[in-house]
Design a protein around this motif. Sequence first.
Motif, mmCIF file in Angstrom:
data_model
loop_
_atom_site.group_PDB
_atom_site.id
_atom_site.type_symbol
_atom_site.label_atom_id
_atom_site.label_comp_id
_atom_site.label_asym_id
_atom_site.label_seq_id
_atom_site.Cartn_x
_atom_site.Cartn_y
_atom_site.Cartn_z
ATOM 1 N N LEU A 194 4.739 34.936 -21.095
ATOM 2 C CA LEU A 194 4.456 33.781 -19.893
ATOM 3 C C LEU A 194 3.568 32.995 -19.089
ATOM 4 O O LEU A 194 2.993 32.131 -19.109
ATOM 5 N N PRO A 195 2.730 34.749 -18.296
ATOM 6 C CA PRO A 195 1.696 34.244 -18.153
ATOM 7 C C PRO A 195 0.625 33.999 -18.724
ATOM 8 O O PRO A 195 -0.651 32.942 -17.821
ATOM 9 N N PHE A 196 -0.143 33.654 -19.459
ATOM 10 C CA PHE A 196 -0.342 33.506 -21.036
ATOM 11 C C PHE A 196 -0.539 32.077 -21.428
ATOM 12 O O PHE A 196 -1.419 31.311 -21.469
ATOM 13 N N SER A 197 0.722 31.531 -21.275
ATOM 14 C CA SER A 197 0.914 30.152 -21.603
ATOM 15 C C SER A 197 0.651 29.548 -20.131
ATOM 16 O O SER A 197 0.512 27.786 -19.636
ATOM 17 N N VAL A 198 1.298 29.906 -18.577
ATOM 18 C CA VAL A 198 1.088 29.147 -17.353
ATOM 19 C C VAL A 198 0.022 28.921 -16.975
ATOM 20 O O VAL A 198 -1.265 30.343 -17.400
ATOM 21 N N SER A 199 -0.961 28.501 -16.114
ATOM 22 C CA SER A 199 -1.907 27.954 -15.871
ATOM 23 C C SER A 199 -1.953 28.326 -14.729
ATOM 24 O O SER A 199 -1.126 28.734 -13.489
ATOM 25 N N PRO A 200 -2.881 29.531 -13.988
ATOM 26 C CA PRO A 200 -2.698 30.332 -12.797
ATOM 27 C C PRO A 200 -3.336 29.480 -11.637
ATOM 28 O O PRO A 200 -2.421 29.762 -10.512
ATOM 29 N N VAL A 201 -3.745 28.536 -12.063
ATOM 30 C CA VAL A 201 -3.058 27.660 -10.928
ATOM 31 C C VAL A 201 -1.725 26.870 -10.620
ATOM 32 O O VAL A 201 -0.944 27.089 -9.207
ATOM 33 N N ILE A 202 -0.834 26.711 -11.554
ATOM 34 C CA ILE A 202 0.142 26.562 -11.518
ATOM 35 C C ILE A 202 0.499 28.093 -10.582
ATOM 36 O O ILE A 202 2.222 27.417 -10.083
ATOM 37 N N ALA A 203 0.864 28.992 -11.356
ATOM 38 C CA ALA A 203 0.943 30.004 -10.822
ATOM 39 C C ALA A 203 1.547 30.458 -8.820
ATOM 40 O O ALA A 203 2.427 30.000 -8.722
ATOM 41 N N GLY A 204 -0.141 29.895 -9.316
ATOM 42 C CA GLY A 204 -0.158 29.849 -7.396
ATOM 43 C C GLY A 204 0.338 28.715 -6.507
ATOM 44 O O GLY A 204 1.584 29.215 -5.599
ATOM 45 N N LEU A 205 0.551 27.990 -7.069
ATOM 46 C CA LEU A 205 1.371 26.447 -6.836
ATOM 47 C C LEU A 205 2.968 26.978 -6.255
ATOM 48 O O LEU A 205 3.790 26.573 -5.379
ATOM 49 N N ILE A 206 3.490 27.510 -7.697
ATOM 50 C CA ILE A 206 4.715 28.379 -7.575
ATOM 51 C C ILE A 206 5.255 29.549 -6.005
ATOM 52 O O ILE A 206 6.138 28.856 -5.821
ATOM 53 N N TYR A 207 4.112 30.350 -6.378
ATOM 54 C CA TYR A 207 4.881 30.302 -4.137
ATOM 55 C C TYR A 207 4.079 30.370 -3.153
ATOM 56 O O TYR A 207 4.816 30.402 -2.601
ATOM 57 N N VAL A 208 3.249 29.221 -3.567
ATOM 58 C CA VAL A 208 3.687 28.114 -2.405
ATOM 59 C C VAL A 208 4.956 27.243 -1.897
ATOM 60 O O VAL A 208 5.136 27.451 -0.929
ATOM 61 N N LEU A 209 5.145 26.869 -3.038
ATOM 62 C CA LEU A 209 6.423 26.084 -2.991
ATOM 63 C C LEU A 209 7.301 27.229 -2.758
ATOM 64 O O LEU A 209 8.576 26.600 -2.376
ATOM 65 N N VAL A 210 8.085 28.648 -3.216
ATOM 66 C CA VAL A 210 8.897 29.846 -2.759
ATOM 67 C C VAL A 210 8.723 29.987 -1.092
ATOM 68 O O VAL A 210 10.085 30.372 -0.773
ATOM 69 N N PHE A 211 7.109 30.094 -0.861
ATOM 70 C CA PHE A 211 7.088 31.561 0.081
ATOM 71 C C PHE A 211 6.320 30.318 1.161
ATOM 72 O O PHE A 211 5.744 30.849 1.822
ATOM 73 N N GLY A 212 5.741 29.065 0.792
ATOM 74 C CA GLY A 212 4.965 28.484 1.878
ATOM 75 C C GLY A 212 5.829 27.830 2.935
ATOM 76 O O GLY A 212 7.072 28.156 3.138
ATOM 77 N N ALA A 213 5.438 27.652 4.045
ATOM 78 C CA ALA A 213 5.884 26.890 5.144
ATOM 79 C C ALA A 213 7.012 25.855 5.163
ATOM 80 O O ALA A 213 7.775 25.442 5.568
#
Length: 302
Positions: free
Chosen positions: A122-141
């Motif tokens: 999965l990490p090979f096919s998903v942009s690192p920026v999208i991966a960062g946004l996923i964590y923001v959506l899960v753990f952000g304010a």
Amino acid sequence: MAGATTLRVNTAASFGQTRFEARAATRETPLVKWLILGTALAFFAVFLLMPLIAVFVEALRKGWETYATALVDPDALSALRLTLLAAAIALPLNLVFGVCAAWAIAKFEFRGKHFLITLIDLPFSVSPVIAGLIYVLVFGAQGWFGPWLAEHDIKIIFAVPGIVLATVFVTFPFIARELIPLMQAQGKEEEEAAVVLGANGLQTFWHVTLPNIKWGLLYGVILTNARAMGEFGAVSVVSGHIRGQTNTLPLHVEILYNEYQFAAAFAVASLLALLALVTLGVKTWVEHRAAHAQHDVSEGQS
């Protein structure tokens, strides 16, 4: 003995090359061979060698004093410490996951095996920026767990834990993907023999499996470390770019460049380049040792 072994290897290589050249279907004219070689070398020089040289030339353009001042800057040292910390935390986590996943996929048959392989890729096919946004959506304010984290004063986004999570996400396939084909090629006969002789699972892994995969494992660790130290996209999203606190070396280079501090930016970039060269040297050594180990095994079997 060593000279005889080297002679046999060189003789076999020469024989293979002669046999390759002797076939009309695989033989090319000198013009074609030199054209292909020249194209490859030109690509290497333009896209790899010249940028690397340019980094060090620009870093030293204003002299050693400016270069050293940029490297000992408190923000640069903080970025270096955070980069090494994120890599030091991500490596053991990826090591445990990679070995466990490779063991499960290579040694056992179970429902959902192909789905697990897909998740590893999965990490090979998903942009690192999208991966960062996923964590923001899960753990952000404003994310799923944001209010609960704020209530308990736990910081993940714009803090070190978020950087570590993003680094782990983009690097966890490397060790598993390096070990899976290696374990599959080795089969299960040696482990089954160890179990028949009375060894438990831990003893089998430590004395049978690990010696067989040690060079592949080390190679995967080197690739993981290189990727972790150079990660930019995912870390950039979750770090918040807090100078001196949540900036890794790639982010610090970007900030210096945007502030038109070109000498300092290239000086810090040269530090990343040096780390990459050291990693490349270790990688080459590991490949060399692995090739010799494989050759020794082949000689012992013959």
